[in-house]
Enzyme design. Sequence first.
Site, PDB file in Angstrom:
ATOM      1  N   ASP A 126       0.792  -1.228   0.000  1.00 53.09           N
ATOM      2  CA  ASP A 126       0.000   0.000   0.000  1.00 53.09           C
ATOM      3  C   ASP A 126       0.827   1.282   0.000  1.00 53.09           C
ATOM      4  OD1 ASP A 126       1.015  -0.304   2.519  1.00 53.09           O
ATOM      5  OD2 ASP A 126      -0.844   0.132   3.569  1.00 53.09           O
ATOM      6  N   GLU A 127       2.093   1.233  -0.409  1.00 51.55           N
ATOM      7  CA  GLU A 127       2.885   2.458  -0.483  1.00 51.55           C
ATOM      8  C   GLU A 127       3.860   2.415  -1.656  1.00 51.55           C
ATOM      9  OE1 GLU A 127       5.519   3.244   2.779  1.00 51.55           O
ATOM     10  OE2 GLU A 127       5.732   1.107   3.260  1.00 51.55           O
TER      11      GLU A 127
END
Length: 646
Positions: free
Chosen positions: A120-121
Amino acid sequence: MPVARPEPQEPRVIAHVDMDCFYVQVEQRRNPELRGQPTAVVQYNDWKGGGLIAVSYEARKFGVKRSMRGDEAKMVCPSINLVQVPVARDKADLNVYRSAGSEVVAILSTKGKCERASIDEVYLDLTDAAKEMLLESPPELLELIFEEATKSNILGLPSVIFVLHDLIVVSLQFDMNVTNRASYVQDVINREDSVRAWLCRADADYQDKLLSCGAIIVAQLRVKVLEETQFTCSAGIAHNKMLAKLVSGMHKPAQQTVVPSSAVQDFLVSLPIKKMKQLGGKLGSSLQDDLGVNTVGDLLSFTEDKLQEYYGVNTGTWLWKIARGISGEEVEDRLLPKSHGCGKTFPGPKALKNNASVKTWLDRLCEELSERIQSDLNQNKRIAQTLTLYARACRKNKSDSIKKFPSKSCPLRYGTVKIQEDAMKLFESGLHDFLGSQNTKWSITSLSVSASKIFDIPIGTSSILRYIKGPNSTVSPANLDCSSLPEDPSLGNKLYIAPNHEEHCEPSLSEKEDYGNNNVPLQMVQGTCSILKFLSQSPVLSEKRKIDSLICSHPGPESSSEPNKAEEHKAAQYVDRKKFNTAGSNSASSSTWMFNVEDIDPAVVEELPPEIQREIHGWIRPPKQSSSKTRGSTISSYFQPAKRSG
């Protein structure tokens, strides 16, 4: 220990994009009824309702935290929706979240170099895109600035208060109750106008102008992500990765923060030292305990020489630089993960206490790992090189419980059964080191396996089975073994393989005479070609094949004459010793790849036809060459022959 990297010659524009409660957003997209409701994603087990791995902002208002268990979250927020992570092989299956993350990466990577840091990054290097915007349409010349960009948080701008229809809304940077509106009205400014003015400054320096362009680009990307995936994300924009990462989570959700160079020192001076990347562990604790450093500002009081004295030249310089906001770490152009890993924890009474239970779970973890690396091989043409096992364990003897279970690694062999076998051997080796000479009871509270050192397979390579089975045979990627695939090109002791795109094995002259005028292709006859035919297109080796009739061998173990066998072995030695230097010199005309002879898997060799086995064994263990006897070659030659009695 961290090492200082060289600083870039020109200013960069780096963004760190962080998804907001990503697992929750994925579940809300799957079930829209959850939107706006207090929700948490739980990795379920039967102990106190499972562990929370993501909590929505609606649930956080009630005091729900990720450190809670499911039952505790329900006590704090009775209306919370607990969504269970999908389960496969009795453990969490995160594939749905990985796939959703890939959707986001595909959008973000359209504007610059993209490094996927986790599910998620993402890091983005937007330097080139920002330079292009600055040349073609600089912000100060735009009539309208992208609306989302005007909502940016610019570090160093005064904290402001909004006035909207005679209602005062206090900025997120304040925590106060306003009782006397009149005293504040004269100082109130519109925040978006302030940000717009900063983005469009004609007198700004070159670095700030690049950041302004970067802020607009990131805002556009965030809106595009929302439109195409329904996910919101937050971002930090700065001149290096370190600062971008530090500020990306300052104003969540769905906001972005910009760090001008002029605001770096004020931002870092009060920042806790443990918040800095790579200082959350032992090194950060050492700074606190040994030097009394609690904030980055405290670190500024030490000279570079002093820090080098304590932590060495490289780490000392790195500490001195990060205290001033300097970092040379580059964004890697990587859309795919650097490794694949599968793990499982066994808290409390679920701890594993014997080899059988460990093997059961290792087999499940390795099965999932095998599927993932095989999928990576099929879809992305990448192969993993190293298998690593990690574990957390404790012993009955608590006085010696500080010792950690060592991680163990070995070359990765493709195939579920092989990975399972190797992982169990790694565990047994680690357990032996962990227990030492003590014969005491133990328990495992965590197990994980990972595949790392992943690299792209060079274009033009294929499985050796393609040439053994013939062109009409289908070879599954599952048959590939990492021992027959290339390793680090910088290493020596390699065989350089030039892929042969011919689909037929041309018989030698003697074979044509045997077959008569029918010219039956060799694939139609039971037997195999010499593997050397497919190793190189070297003119020297080709000539040698013509002379020695090494193009093909007749079917059956007795069909090749002894001289031909000797010549085949001699040619194989030539291939290994010279490493195909001739073929390497013609790399412009044909692609080559290589593998390490020492890493050939004997188990795979045993599955090959006898002719190929003998040939490969010749590479691995070349038989001694017979030589004619000379004087002194036997013990009897040292004794004078007996004189005959006359």
